[in-house]
Design a protein around this motif. Sequence first.
Motif, PDB file in Angstrom:
ATOM      1  N   GLY A 197     -47.893  76.871  44.986  1.00  0.00           N
ATOM      2  CA  GLY A 197     -47.535  78.089  44.244  1.00  0.00           C
ATOM      3  C   GLY A 197     -46.421  77.849  43.249  1.00  0.00           C
ATOM      4  N   ILE A 198     -45.379  77.138  43.682  1.00  0.00           N
ATOM      5  CA  ILE A 198     -44.237  76.938  42.771  1.00  0.00           C
ATOM      6  C   ILE A 198     -44.639  76.022  41.622  1.00  0.00           C
ATOM      7  N   LEU A 201     -36.190  76.665  38.602  1.00  0.00           N
ATOM      8  CA  LEU A 201     -37.022  76.423  39.786  1.00  0.00           C
ATOM      9  C   LEU A 201     -37.160  74.930  40.102  1.00  0.00           C
ATOM     10  N   ALA A 202     -36.701  74.096  39.175  1.00  0.00           N
ATOM     11  CA  ALA A 202     -36.949  72.663  39.339  1.00  0.00           C
ATOM     12  C   ALA A 202     -36.294  72.110  40.604  1.00  0.00           C
ATOM     13  N   HIS A 203     -35.081  72.562  40.878  1.00  0.00           N
ATOM     14  CA  HIS A 203     -34.392  72.040  42.063  1.00  0.00           C
ATOM     15  C   HIS A 203     -35.109  72.464  43.348  1.00  0.00           C
ATOM     16  N   MET A 204     -35.500  73.720  43.389  1.00  0.00           N
ATOM     17  CA  MET A 204     -36.249  74.229  44.546  1.00  0.00           C
ATOM     18  C   MET A 204     -37.542  73.429  44.716  1.00  0.00           C
ATOM     19  N   ALA A 257     -45.914  75.360  35.851  1.00  0.00           N
ATOM     20  CA  ALA A 257     -46.902  74.976  34.826  1.00  0.00           C
ATOM     21  C   ALA A 257     -47.203  76.165  33.916  1.00  0.00           C
ATOM     22  N   ALA A 258     -47.361  77.346  34.497  1.00  0.00           N
ATOM     23  CA  ALA A 258     -47.659  78.530  33.679  1.00  0.00           C
ATOM     24  C   ALA A 258     -46.488  78.870  32.772  1.00  0.00           C
ATOM     25  N   LEU A 263     -31.315  85.671  43.054  1.00  0.00           N
ATOM     26  CA  LEU A 263     -32.149  86.871  42.850  1.00  0.00           C
ATOM     27  C   LEU A 263     -32.222  87.245  41.370  1.00  0.00           C
ATOM     28  N   PHE A 264     -31.062  87.327  40.719  1.00  0.00           N
ATOM     29  CA  PHE A 264     -31.043  87.717  39.309  1.00  0.00           C
ATOM     30  C   PHE A 264     -31.781  86.681  38.446  1.00  0.00           C
ATOM     31  N   GLY A 265     -31.500  85.391  38.715  1.00  0.00           N
ATOM     32  CA  GLY A 265     -32.144  84.333  37.921  1.00  0.00           C
ATOM     33  C   GLY A 265     -33.650  84.378  38.089  1.00  0.00           C
ATOM     34  N   GLY A 266     -34.107  84.563  39.318  1.00  0.00           N
ATOM     35  CA  GLY A 266     -35.542  84.633  39.578  1.00  0.00           C
ATOM     36  C   GLY A 266     -36.174  85.838  38.902  1.00  0.00           C
ATOM     37  N   PHE A 267     -35.458  86.965  38.961  1.00  0.00           N
ATOM     38  CA  PHE A 267     -35.986  88.183  38.332  1.00  0.00           C
ATOM     39  C   PHE A 267     -36.094  88.008  36.815  1.00  0.00           C
TER      40      PHE A 267
END
Length: 292
Positions: free
Chosen positions: A239-240, A257-260, A245-246, A177-181
């Motif tokens: 989406g991911i 996010l690469a692992h996901m 890319a963005a 959660l924290f990393g994503g935020f």
Amino acid sequence: MSRVAVIGLGDMGSALARVLIAARRRPLLWNRSPERAAAFSGLDADIAGSAAEALSRAALVVVCLLDYRAVRAVLEPVSGYLDGRTVINLTNGKPEEAREMADWVAARGGRYVDGGIMAVPAMIGSQDAFILYSGSTAGFDRAAPVLEAFGKSRFLGRDPGLASVCDLGLLSAMYGLFGGFLHGVAMARSGGIAIEAFTEMSVAWLAAMVEVLPEIGAQIESGDYSAQSGSALAMQLVGIENIMAASKAQGIDASSLAHMHTLMARRVAEGRGGEDIAGLVESFSAPVRQAG
Ligand code: FVH
């Protein structure tokens, strides 16, 4: 001998000590650096001059130190006092460390309960705090009336490693959660969006997504990942990839996010693009252990 000692008066140990004082338990306190214990002078607590004194004068010993190395450094020289004591170790650690510590304390005549604190210091003593416990049931039963001052108690079973397994799993979810935020804030900031506004939107969005967790859990329990959410994996993969890319275009590190992304792409390539995201749990594979 019904006394409770607190060993370790860092941010968390001090919070535990304060709620014991508020609950009129008059705890016996010890910390390696004496100035942290001295901060309690004048309060309804006693300061032990040594760890040996804390153990010798208390039946229940709450340990809250930085790590297991510190726990061993403190307890090993005073192991002769463990006989008949109940040790509640709230230090963060790995399941195997908890199991080894339980055996070590039991071999010296003590009862060992491992704990995982699901709260920050300011939450201790409130109903928002919950603390996971596992290990000696006799030890937990004896300690329960004292431990309830800290927050809600959840005893998970006799395997001393269970509290750690659950604690670390919950912390992993928190770091996701924290990393994503933080990644999201970096994107928003680089795009000129005010952090306050983005934070407000994040709270609303993530609160809505948290509501979905029970459905994901139920799908994992049943092993049926067929799409029910209206958010199929193949759609989410697009989406991911857009996020990554963005991010790259804005000079933002998207490696978290690469692992996901790898797991999602693999699952879609296996023909499971119509499933829900819950099925990804199979990619984090490990043998299922029966709770003890
Ligand atoms: N604070 C938090 O938000 C989290 C919430 C969830 C649970 N954690 C875990 O609680 C353990 C203690 O964390 P803390 O916040 O109290 O940590 P510090 O403020 O850094 O205090 C560390 C205490 O450990 C003592 N210590 C360190 N090394 C040794 C050693 N070799 N021998 C004896 N004591 C040692 C340190 O003593 P001193 O530096 O003051 O002399 C502090 O008492 C932790 O497992 C979290 O993961 C907190």
